[in-house]
Enzyme design. Structure first.
Site, mmCIF file in Angstrom:
data_model
loop_
_atom_site.group_PDB
_atom_site.id
_atom_site.type_symbol
_atom_site.label_atom_id
_atom_site.label_comp_id
_atom_site.label_asym_id
_atom_site.label_seq_id
_atom_site.Cartn_x
_atom_site.Cartn_y
_atom_site.Cartn_z
ATOM 1 C CG LEU A 34 -1.959 -1.131 1.269
ATOM 2 C CD1 LEU A 34 -2.774 -1.030 2.550
ATOM 3 C CD2 LEU A 34 -2.876 -1.100 0.049
ATOM 4 C CB SER A 38 9.463 8.459 8.203
ATOM 5 O OG SER A 38 9.040 9.637 7.543
ATOM 6 C CE LYS A 57 3.098 2.310 10.322
ATOM 7 N NZ LYS A 57 2.488 3.475 11.031
ATOM 8 C CG ASP A 150 1.364 13.113 10.795
ATOM 9 O OD1 ASP A 150 1.614 14.249 10.344
ATOM 10 O OD2 ASP A 150 1.665 12.063 10.187
#
Length: 269
Positions: A34, A38, A57, A150
């Protein structure tokens, strides 16, 4: 120069995405890569035990211990959050020297893709209602003792009628010092904005929300030919109460998301 090129090639090699069809930790089959941030890579996978799609992830191998540390911190945080607009924690699995975080997969488009790729535009009212929806998961995070840090259009996802706040990879406890190795300076034109958003206090998320609202409004803005650039207060045709609300977000007028919600509800009413 040679050393720099070598390091870049090495990083590209070790960070090369997992191949489609690969089975990770004996549990998850990779369907699609996907994207990469960072510190991590995101994959759409199938949980072989349930047959359901999940988001996996993986820490970037080139970041080594720092990636594992941040991934573990994100996993611990997700387990303490429970809100329908934040993807749910499912698993934390180890494979050889790597570790992965597995969470609920939310199907939909993030706002960045909707605006940049699909040409989506927002009315003032639509943008305000979207901000109102985002205040719910933000408030939940703050009340749990965390700040997202964020709140930007790539991290807001629309799935049907529901808006999700995703990617808590940079989130931290309120008042917590920056993790070792975490970037605190930014070289691009949005450096000052991002730096302010990283301050570990609730007002940082409200500040990010103010800029997110402006992004939504500028998606449909077309300056007149030859017109000089002006501030958003002059360029955007906002109602006075809305303009004051956005200024309040950018100037840390409210200490909590709850106070901000009350003011926005007054405007929407």
């Amino acid at each position: 120069m040679l050393g720099t090129r070598f390091r870049q090639r090495w990083q590209n090699w070790v960070d090369y995405p997992l191949r489609q069809g690969a089975v990770y930790a004996g549990k998850y089959r990779v369907e699609r890569f996907l994207g990469m941030g960072s510190y991590g890579q995101a994959y759409r996978c199938i949980d072989l035990s349930s047959g359901l799609p999940v988001l996996m992830k993986r820490g970037k191998p080139s970041k080594r211990g720092l990636a594992r540390e941040m991934l573990k911190r994100e996993s611990d945080m997700l387990q303490r959050l429970d809100h329908p607009q934040i993807p749910k924690w499912l698993d934390y699995a180890a494979h050889r020297k790597e570790e992965v975080l597995v969470m609920e997969l939310v199907e939909g488009d993030n706002l960045e893709h909707a605006i940049m790729e699909q040409g989506r535009m927002f009315t003032q009212q639509e943008a305000l209602y979207l901000v109102r929806q985002l205040l719910r998961p933000i408030r939940h995070m703050h009340e749990a003792g965390y700040v997202h840090r964020d709140v930007r259009i790539p991290n807001v996802l629309a799935s049907g009628d529901r808006i999700y706040l995703i990617d808590v990879g940079l989130a931290c406890r309120i008042g917590e010092a920056a993790a070792e190795g975490e970037p605190i300076g930014f070289a691009d034109s949005w450096g000052a904005v991002k730096h302010r958003m990283r301050v570990p206090e609730p007002a940082s998320d409200l500040y990010g929300l103010g800029h997110l609202f402006l992004f939504l409004m500028y998606a449909g803005y077309k300056p007149l030919e030859g017109q000089e650039e002006r501030g958003w207060e002059e360029e955007l045709a906002l109602e006075p109460a809305v303009k004051a609300f956005v200024q309040g977000l950018l100037e840390s007028k409210w200490r909590t998301a709850a106070e901000c919600e009350q003011e926005l509800d007054r405007i929407l009413a």
